[in-house]
Write an enzyme that holds these catalytic residues in place. Structure first.
Site, PDB file in Angstrom:
ATOM      1  N   TYR A  33      -6.520  -6.411  -3.036  1.00 42.74           N
ATOM      2  CA  TYR A  33      -7.551  -7.092  -3.958  1.00 42.74           C
ATOM      3  C   TYR A  33      -6.690  -7.295  -5.174  1.00 42.74           C
ATOM      4  CZ  TYR A  33      -7.286  -2.729  -7.097  1.00 42.74           C
ATOM      5  OH  TYR A  33      -6.874  -1.834  -8.181  1.00 42.74           O
ATOM      6  N   ARG A  52       1.303 -11.837  -6.094  1.00 45.52           N
ATOM      7  CA  ARG A  52       1.190 -10.274  -5.696  1.00 45.52           C
ATOM      8  C   ARG A  52       0.337 -10.138  -4.390  1.00 45.52           C
ATOM      9  NH1 ARG A  52      -0.205  -6.116 -10.286  1.00 45.52           N
ATOM     10  NH2 ARG A  52      -2.227  -7.157 -10.160  1.00 45.52           N
ATOM     11  N   HIS A 102      -8.660   2.676  14.843  1.00 45.90           N
ATOM     12  CA  HIS A 102      -7.684   2.618  13.981  1.00 45.90           C
ATOM     13  C   HIS A 102      -6.852   1.355  14.060  1.00 45.90           C
ATOM     14  CE1 HIS A 102      -9.210   6.551  13.410  1.00 45.90           C
ATOM     15  NE2 HIS A 102      -8.442   6.769  12.225  1.00 45.90           N
ATOM     16  N   LYS A 152      -1.328  -3.418  -3.976  1.00 42.92           N
ATOM     17  CA  LYS A 152      -2.514  -3.261  -4.467  1.00 42.92           C
ATOM     18  C   LYS A 152      -3.740  -3.349  -3.363  1.00 42.92           C
ATOM     19  CE  LYS A 152      -4.752  -5.177  -8.222  1.00 42.92           C
ATOM     20  NZ  LYS A 152      -5.064  -3.966  -9.214  1.00 42.92           N
ATOM     21  N   GLU A 184       2.362   6.314 -13.893  1.00 40.45           N
ATOM     22  CA  GLU A 184       1.336   5.271 -14.369  1.00 40.45           C
ATOM     23  C   GLU A 184       0.152   5.911 -14.457  1.00 40.45           C
ATOM     24  OE1 GLU A 184       0.520   1.982 -11.612  1.00 40.45           O
ATOM     25  OE2 GLU A 184       0.785   3.109  -9.848  1.00 40.45           O
ATOM     26  N   LEU A 208       2.242   0.542  -9.310  1.00 37.18           N
ATOM     27  CA  LEU A 208       1.761  -0.956  -9.024  1.00 37.18           C
ATOM     28  C   LEU A 208       2.606  -1.713 -10.109  1.00 37.18           C
ATOM     29  CD1 LEU A 208       0.143  -2.933  -7.089  1.00 37.18           C
ATOM     30  CD2 LEU A 208      -1.368  -2.855  -9.592  1.00 37.18           C
TER      31      LEU A 208
HETATM   32  N1  PMP Z   1      -1.418   0.607 -12.067  1.00 34.84           N
HETATM   33  C1  PMP Z   1      -2.620   0.597 -11.176  1.00 34.84           C
HETATM   34  C2  PMP Z   1      -2.676   1.798 -10.317  1.00 34.84           C
HETATM   35  C3  PMP Z   1      -3.580  -0.467 -11.425  1.00 34.84           C
HETATM   36  O1  PMP Z   1      -4.710  -0.039 -10.755  1.00 34.84           O
HETATM   37  C4  PMP Z   1      -3.390  -1.526 -12.210  1.00 34.84           C
HETATM   38  C5  PMP Z   1      -4.651  -2.338 -12.448  1.00 34.84           C
HETATM   39  N2  PMP Z   1      -4.695  -2.998 -11.597  1.00 34.84           N
HETATM   40  C6  PMP Z   1      -2.177  -1.353 -12.898  1.00 34.84           C
HETATM   41  C7  PMP Z   1      -1.277  -0.536 -12.869  1.00 34.84           C
HETATM   42  C8  PMP Z   1      -2.088  -2.786 -13.913  1.00 34.84           C
HETATM   43  O2  PMP Z   1      -1.777  -3.881 -13.163  1.00 34.84           O
HETATM   44  P1  PMP Z   1      -2.069  -5.150 -13.915  1.00 34.84           P
HETATM   45  O3  PMP Z   1      -1.481  -5.436 -15.165  1.00 34.84           O
HETATM   46  O4  PMP Z   1      -1.576  -6.254 -12.932  1.00 34.84           O
HETATM   47  O5  PMP Z   1      -3.698  -5.307 -14.245  1.00 34.84           O
END
Ligand code: PMP
Length: 286
Positions: A33, A52, A102, A152, A184, A208
């Site tokens: 997503y 991405r 699966h 993602k 994070e 991410l």
């Molecule tokens: N880390 C995670 C686990 C996230 O879910 C997100 C938000 N989608 C981010 C970082 C930040 O990513 P972005 O700046 O692309 O929204």
């Protein structure tokens, strides 16, 4: 007002946008997503989000997304649903394949491609503005996710549980701690200001690589700050001057308390203010 949704090549009313029960995202979370922020009716950083999405698709061996088509769909949905301030959500999954198994389906199974929009309500935006001004609280939680957080994927159960813990403890975000480092948030990247330098976990398989993270790193360097892509030791939180989150909807948000302890002097610091202002200017230039 009912909104229009894009599902598998068609624009349909929200209520009519349905997927079968043996959809692989429903059974296996087998999908990816993106979330894009819309400011003043315009999508922000759409291109890097699309790039991405393509990367996530490749990593999971999903069919390559049609970015040009999705860009047209984005503009059409913003127009149809009259989104001024809001978000666009994209989800691509390996589609419907019964009976449940699966392994990837053989043959030419079609992916499910979904795009929908959400307006951001004025009271939500006002609350967000207040949080940007005053900062938010966070908690720390042990990392319990897999080793491909760079994808993602819609497989977000540990993130959901971590965020719920944060909400139940009156906090905005839960920060994952891996091997003694704050890596994070459950839905955001995290940065610290340590000894006057900005520190954030390196883009690798454990986080991410946020589109906002990348923008903020670029902006911070342009503003003359040193940015080091290194782990933030959990033990260093007590001596960092500032701590902040970045994410598409969160933008640049100061964290003023972690696990009940104040960060710095407990207020929003100068680095965050400078980055928030630069971010606002980039939005206004859209
Ligand atoms: N880390 C995670 C686990 C996230 O879910 C997100 C938000 N989608 C981010 C970082 C930040 O990513 P972005 O700046 O692309 O929204």
């Amino acid at each position: 007002m009912s909104s229009t949704v894009y599902l598998n090549g068609e624009f349909v009313p929200y209520e009519k946008a349905l997927v079968p029960v043996e959809e692989r995202a429903f059974l296996f979370a087998d999908g990816i997503y993106e979330v894009v922020r819309v400011y003043g009716g315009r999508p922000f950083d759409l291109e890097p989000h699309m790039a991405r999405l393509v990367r996530s698709a490749r990593e999971l061996r999903l069919p390559e997304p049609d970015c040009e088509g999705l860009t047209r769909v984005t503009r059409e949905l913003i127009e149809r649903n009259q989104i001024q301030e809001g978000t666009v959500y994209y989800q691509i999954t390996r589609g419907f394949h019964g009976p449940r198994a699966h392994a990837f389906p053989t043959g030419n199974g079609a992916p499910t491609v979904l795009v929908l929009t959400h307006p951001l309500a004025p009271e939500k935006l006002a609350e967000h503005e207040r949080q940007l001004r005053e900062g938010v609280a966070a908690i720390t939680v042990p990392e319990q996710r897999w080793a491909r957080c760079d994808i993602k994927s819609v497989s977000l159960l540990p993130n959901v549980l971590a965020k719920q813990q944060a909400v139940e403890r009156g906090a905005y975000e839960a920060l994952f701690v891996r091997d003694g480092f704050v890596i994070e948030g459950s839905s955001s990247n995290v940065f610290a200001v340590l000894d006057g330098e900005i520190v954030t976990y390196p883009a690798c398989n454990y986080i991410l690589n946020g589109i906002t993270r990348q923008r903020v790193i670029r902006t911070a360097r342009e503003l003359g700050y040193t940015v080091r892509e290194e782990g933030i030791p959990l033990a260093a939180l007590s001596r960092c001057q500032e701590l902040f989150l970045t994410a598409t909807v969160t933008e640049v948000m100061a964290v003023t308390r972690v696990d009940g302890q104040a960060i710095g002097d407990g207020s929003v610091g100068p680095v965050v203010r400078a980055l928030q202002q630069a971010f606002r200017e980039a939005v206004q230039a859209l």
